[in-house]
Motif scaffolding. Structure first.
Motif, PDB file in Angstrom:
ATOM      1  N   ASP A 152      -3.178  16.827  -1.407  1.00  0.00           N
ATOM      2  CA  ASP A 152      -3.133  16.901   0.049  1.00  0.00           C
ATOM      3  C   ASP A 152      -4.461  16.396   0.629  1.00  0.00           C
ATOM      4  O   ASP A 152      -5.525  16.531  -0.001  1.00  0.00           O
ATOM      5  N   ILE A 153      -4.402  15.859   1.849  1.00  0.00           N
ATOM      6  CA  ILE A 153      -5.606  15.271   2.446  1.00  0.00           C
ATOM      7  C   ILE A 153      -6.728  16.288   2.647  1.00  0.00           C
ATOM      8  O   ILE A 153      -7.887  15.931   2.689  1.00  0.00           O
ATOM      9  N   HIS A 166      -1.995  12.206  -0.871  1.00  0.00           N
ATOM     10  CA  HIS A 166      -2.624  10.912  -1.120  1.00  0.00           C
ATOM     11  C   HIS A 166      -2.923  10.745  -2.605  1.00  0.00           C
ATOM     12  O   HIS A 166      -3.131  11.718  -3.323  1.00  0.00           O
ATOM     13  N   VAL A 209      -0.126   1.875  -4.326  1.00  0.00           N
ATOM     14  CA  VAL A 209      -0.863   2.689  -3.353  1.00  0.00           C
ATOM     15  C   VAL A 209      -1.140   1.816  -2.138  1.00  0.00           C
ATOM     16  O   VAL A 209      -1.648   0.700  -2.275  1.00  0.00           O
ATOM     17  N   ARG A 233      -3.468   3.353   3.199  1.00  0.00           N
ATOM     18  CA  ARG A 233      -3.757   4.722   3.667  1.00  0.00           C
ATOM     19  C   ARG A 233      -3.914   5.687   2.493  1.00  0.00           C
ATOM     20  O   ARG A 233      -4.245   6.851   2.687  1.00  0.00           O
ATOM     21  N   GLY A 234      -3.595   5.207   1.291  1.00  0.00           N
ATOM     22  CA  GLY A 234      -3.723   6.079   0.123  1.00  0.00           C
ATOM     23  C   GLY A 234      -2.410   6.742  -0.263  1.00  0.00           C
ATOM     24  O   GLY A 234      -2.393   7.654  -1.093  1.00  0.00           O
ATOM     25  N   GLU A 235      -1.314   6.299   0.333  1.00  0.00           N
ATOM     26  CA  GLU A 235      -0.012   6.888   0.007  1.00  0.00           C
ATOM     27  C   GLU A 235       0.651   6.098  -1.112  1.00  0.00           C
ATOM     28  O   GLU A 235       0.449   4.888  -1.234  1.00  0.00           O
ATOM     29  N   GLN A 276       8.031   6.548   0.971  1.00  0.00           N
ATOM     30  CA  GLN A 276       7.065   7.261   0.122  1.00  0.00           C
ATOM     31  C   GLN A 276       7.694   7.477  -1.252  1.00  0.00           C
ATOM     32  O   GLN A 276       8.893   7.761  -1.348  1.00  0.00           O
ATOM     33  N   TYR A 288       4.225   7.167   9.180  1.00  0.00           N
ATOM     34  CA  TYR A 288       4.415   7.959   7.965  1.00  0.00           C
ATOM     35  C   TYR A 288       5.897   8.035   7.596  1.00  0.00           C
ATOM     36  O   TYR A 288       6.263   8.003   6.425  1.00  0.00           O
ATOM     37  N   SER A 295       1.502   0.045   4.273  1.00  0.00           N
ATOM     38  CA  SER A 295       2.181   1.017   5.127  1.00  0.00           C
ATOM     39  C   SER A 295       2.789   0.293   6.316  1.00  0.00           C
ATOM     40  O   SER A 295       2.313  -0.766   6.729  1.00  0.00           O
ATOM     41  N   LEU A 345      -1.526  13.256  -7.138  1.00  0.00           N
ATOM     42  CA  LEU A 345      -1.624  13.193  -5.680  1.00  0.00           C
ATOM     43  C   LEU A 345      -2.249  14.500  -5.204  1.00  0.00           C
ATOM     44  O   LEU A 345      -2.155  15.535  -5.872  1.00  0.00           O
TER      45      LEU A 345
END
Ligand code: GLA
Length: 750
Positions: free
Chosen positions: A143-144, A125, A54, A57-59, A96, A91, A80, A141
């Motif tokens: 969605d934000i 995320h 991870v 950014r949390g991705e 990813q 992004y 990232s 995961l």
């Protein structure tokens, strides 16, 4: 094991050797809150390690996939990427693990959807990671801002290092969303120069291995046909080119070098995209084909993707396929982990086509039994008003003119001859000239008011409909209950057209691409449960439906309607890059061959077919006494070494690709006690002899004795020698002429 459409089955994979370090990392991750700090997850199996983490950014980001790392090695945390230029968002430049389309993503997305309010932005995320026993991990995961959850599932097989990856997409919004693209997984390789291998074909010309350097852009292999298809097969292998000198790219090596490979377990429309990004990363995305896709996911529903398997070998393409073969045997096939070697079958299709009747089949069965055949299979033509391919599909009653007393007398006779009995069916199809179609014209895939395009005079029943599913499940259950049938050859002789499903609302009709296949798998699973002794072959006009999805429910496949023994050599070679010879049915048919008009000896035809699971499909009524004697001798020889051929480690010693003049394969039993070799001289020119055969995979210190099945070597070849001798010194075959074949086995003495 997470197998799509079969979630209730008990796990077949055992993952006992997952490293404690990995468990610790997972526990750490599970214990912590949404990724503020670096978290790394690692899976180890056989000779490979897979890791992801991870970022700040949390991705979720891929971190490593390749040869196995040391147990205490640390893997640098995910970070990232920065904005490279105003044209590439961070992004899109950050690889990813499962990229959702949003936030300026320009690489291939894994997931793309539209919300009810028109929003199409989705940014996933990390929420949490949950170990599933000590065997696997699930990563949640979200969605934000929206209530879309994606669970990524990972499990690794300790014996092969092959990973099973899939995704479950869940809608916890108050309104439906439309999923326009959903991959099972994305795989990321380190920046390097690579060669891509993939399989393409057409009817009667399946299993061509293509190899090309991966260049900037994307290579798409896919099926838009509603089924797996002949055109391409859902398998890939990516070999790291030897040397990184762009001026001298090396082609993928059979036995050396690093190879990453994958296979998608799905029998519907599929797509695998191999992408070389702007930043020289190579990414592979595979899952449902987004073409014409649109899965309306209602509140509370979730969509399960197929499983995308992926593995790594540092022994070239040969090593990659040996891992896949072992994995398929141990974990995919219905009889895993120890599927029975296939019975040697006789099939009457090429001999009689639709002209089947009791007397004719009995006559063939008697002859088949006399040469040692184990299973007699009656093909098309036994049901309904089936005289040719214009009528009868859908009417699954025994034709009373051809079989006035039903199938029982024939089946009893076959049993009395010491064989079991198999039958051809094509359950998903209907001829417009059938009672079923006259009664239920709405049961086929169609768009109301539009033409219904026929292929081979038939239409596709819409298996997504519960009534159609029940009809098919019902007639098959009845057929197997009323008759002592050991085997079904399950055919599927066309692809989709006009894929409409007008019984459901318009915005749900495209679910047909998923529901059809789910119901197909459900019927097969249910049938196997009710009739556990019945074995099934997946056939689709030859090799049109071969994939790791259907192989969860079928014991073998028909690789091609082309049974020409020379064409088969290269097809069989292509086939074995992805699939084990255990499932590769290969019939000996008549000469000259109906397709190429090529004449070959019975011995050549037999040896070509003995590379897989042997069958006889010739018209035995035309055989001479000598033919019967040859076939009987070679079937007995095959039986004695079959287990090694279909379950051993396969080495393609001399390729049969591109119409090769000479070719050879070797299979070594898992305990290295036996090796079986097939060699073919397809054309001899300018007096050239057969190349020196240096074998592989033997124990160099053990002593092996040579036994000929067919052929001979030059004088002076020892009757017995060490593994080192057979591998290093090698053996000189005396094999010349056109379409000549030889075969021998080596057996360990001490
Ligand atoms: C398909 C199969 C053949 C045979 C015919 C029968 O073409 O691939 O082996 O079963 O159907 O119609």
């Amino acid at each position: 094991m997470l197998r799509y459409g079969d979630m209730t089955k008990s796990p077949k994979m055992r993952f006992s050797s997952i490293l404690c370090a990995w468990c610790l990392l997972i526990l750490l991750a599970a214990a912590s809150s949404i990724a503020q700090s670096a978290q790394v997850f690692r899976l180890d199996g056989n000779n490979s390690t897979y890791a992801f983490g991870v970022n700040e950014r949390g991705e979720l980001q891929p971190l490593y996939w390749g040869g196995r790392l040391g147990p205490h090695d640390s893997i640098p945390a995910a970070h990232s990427s920065r904005e490279m230029a105003s044209f590439d968002s961070p992004y899109t430049t950050t690889p990813q693990e499962y990229a959702s389309w949003g936030a300026g993503l320009f690489t291939e997305p894994a997931l793309k959807l539209t919300f009810a309010d028109g929003n199409r932005d989705l940014v996933l995320h990390f929420v949490r990671a949950t170990p599933n026993g000590s065997q696997a991990i699930e990563v949640l995961l979200k969605d934000i801002s929206r209530e879309i959850y994606v669970t990524l599932r990972y499990s690794i097989d300790p014996d092969s290092g092959i990973l099973a990856r899939s995704a479950s997409i869940e809608n916890r919004e108050k309104q439906s969303v439309l999923i326009e693209q959903a991959a099972a997984a994305q795989w990321t390789l380190p920046p390097a120069r690579y060669t891509l291998s993939y399989l393409t074909g057409r009817w009667a010309g399946e299993w061509t291995l293509n190899q090309e350097q991966i260049q900037g852009g994307a290579r798409v292999i896919e099926s838009r046909r509603g089924t797996t298809g002949h055109q391409a097969n859902p398998w890939f292998a990516i070999s790291r080119d030897a040397g990184q000198n762009p001026a001298a790219p090396a082609i993928a090596d059979e036995e050396h070098g690093e190879v990453w490979f994958g296979a998608l377990a799905w029998s519907g429309s599929w797509r695998i995209t191999v992408e070389h990004t702007q930043l020289d990363a190579v990414r592979v995305t595979g899952g449902f084909n987004p073409f014409d896709f649109g899965y309306k996911l209602k509140p509370g529903e979730h969509l399960e993707t197929p499983v995308f398997y992926g593995g790594y070998s540092d022994h070239g393409l040969g090593g990659a396929s040996r891992l896949l073969h072992r994995f398929e045997i141990a974990h995919i096939l219905p009889q895993a982990p120890d599927p029975k070697p296939r019975p040697v079958i006789y099939n009457s299709w090429e001999a009689t086509e639709f002209k089947v009747d009791e007397a004719g089949q009995v006559a063939l069965a008697e002859k088949a039994a006399s040469i040692g055949v184990d299973r007699f299979v009656m093909d098309d033509g036994w049901f309904g008003q089936r005289q040719n391919d214009h009528a009868g599909l859908g009417d699954w009653y025994v034709n009373p003119d051809k079989f006035p007393h039903g199938l029982k007398p024939l089946i009893d006779k076959v049993h009395a001859l010491g064989m079991d009995f198999g039958l051809w069916v094509e359950p998903e199809m209907v001829n417009p000239d059938s009672d079923l179609y006259r009664k239920h014209p709405d049961w086929v895939l169609n768009f109301p008011g539009r033409p219904r395009s026929e292929s081979r005079n038939q239409l596709v029943l819409n298996l997504a409909r519960p009534d159609v599913r029940d009809y098919i499940a019902g007639f098959l259950d009845k057929l197997l209950t009323e008759n002592d049938i050991a085997f079904l050859k399950w055919d599927y002789n066309r692809n989709w057209s006009e894929p409409g499903w007008d019984q459901v609302p318009v915005d749900e009709q495209k679910r047909v691409y998923v529901e059809f296949i789910r119901n197909l798998y459900a019927i097969l699973a249910d049938l196997r449960k009710r009739h556990p002794k019945v074995e099934i072959e997946s056939c689709s006009g030859g090799g049109g439906r071969v994939d790791l999805g259907i192989l969860g429910y079928t014991d073998e496949v028909w690789p091609s309607d082309n049974t020409d023994p020379f064409d088969r050599l290269s097809m069989q070679e292509g086939f074995t890059y992805a699939y084990t010879p255990q499932i590769m049915m290969a019939w000996v048919t008549d000469s000259p061959h109906w397709y190429n008009h090529r004449s070959t000896s019975l011995t050549y035809r037999m040896l070509s077919s003995m590379q897989g699971s042997l069958g006889i499909g010739a018209n035995l009524n035309h055989w001479t006494a000598e033919d019967f004697a040859t076939a009987k001798r070679l079937i007995a020889a095959y039986h004695s070494v079959q287990r090694t051929i279909v379950r051993g480690d396969l080495y393609r010693i001399i390729t049969s690709r591109d119409g090769s003049q000479m070719s050879a394969t070797e299979t070594v039993s898992n305990d290295k006690n036996q090796a079986v070799v097939f060699a073919f001289a397809n054309a001899t020119t300018e007096g050239r002899g057969f190349p020196l055969l240096q074998l592989q995979g033997l124990n160099p210190d053990a002593e092996y004795k040579l036994t000929w099945i067919e052929g001979k070597s030059w004088p002076g070849t020892p009757e017995s020698a060490s593994g080192a001798w057979w591998m290093r010194h090698g053996l000189q075959l005396d094999l010349r002429g056109d379409f000549q074949a030889a075969s021998f086995h080596l057996d360990r003495q001490r």
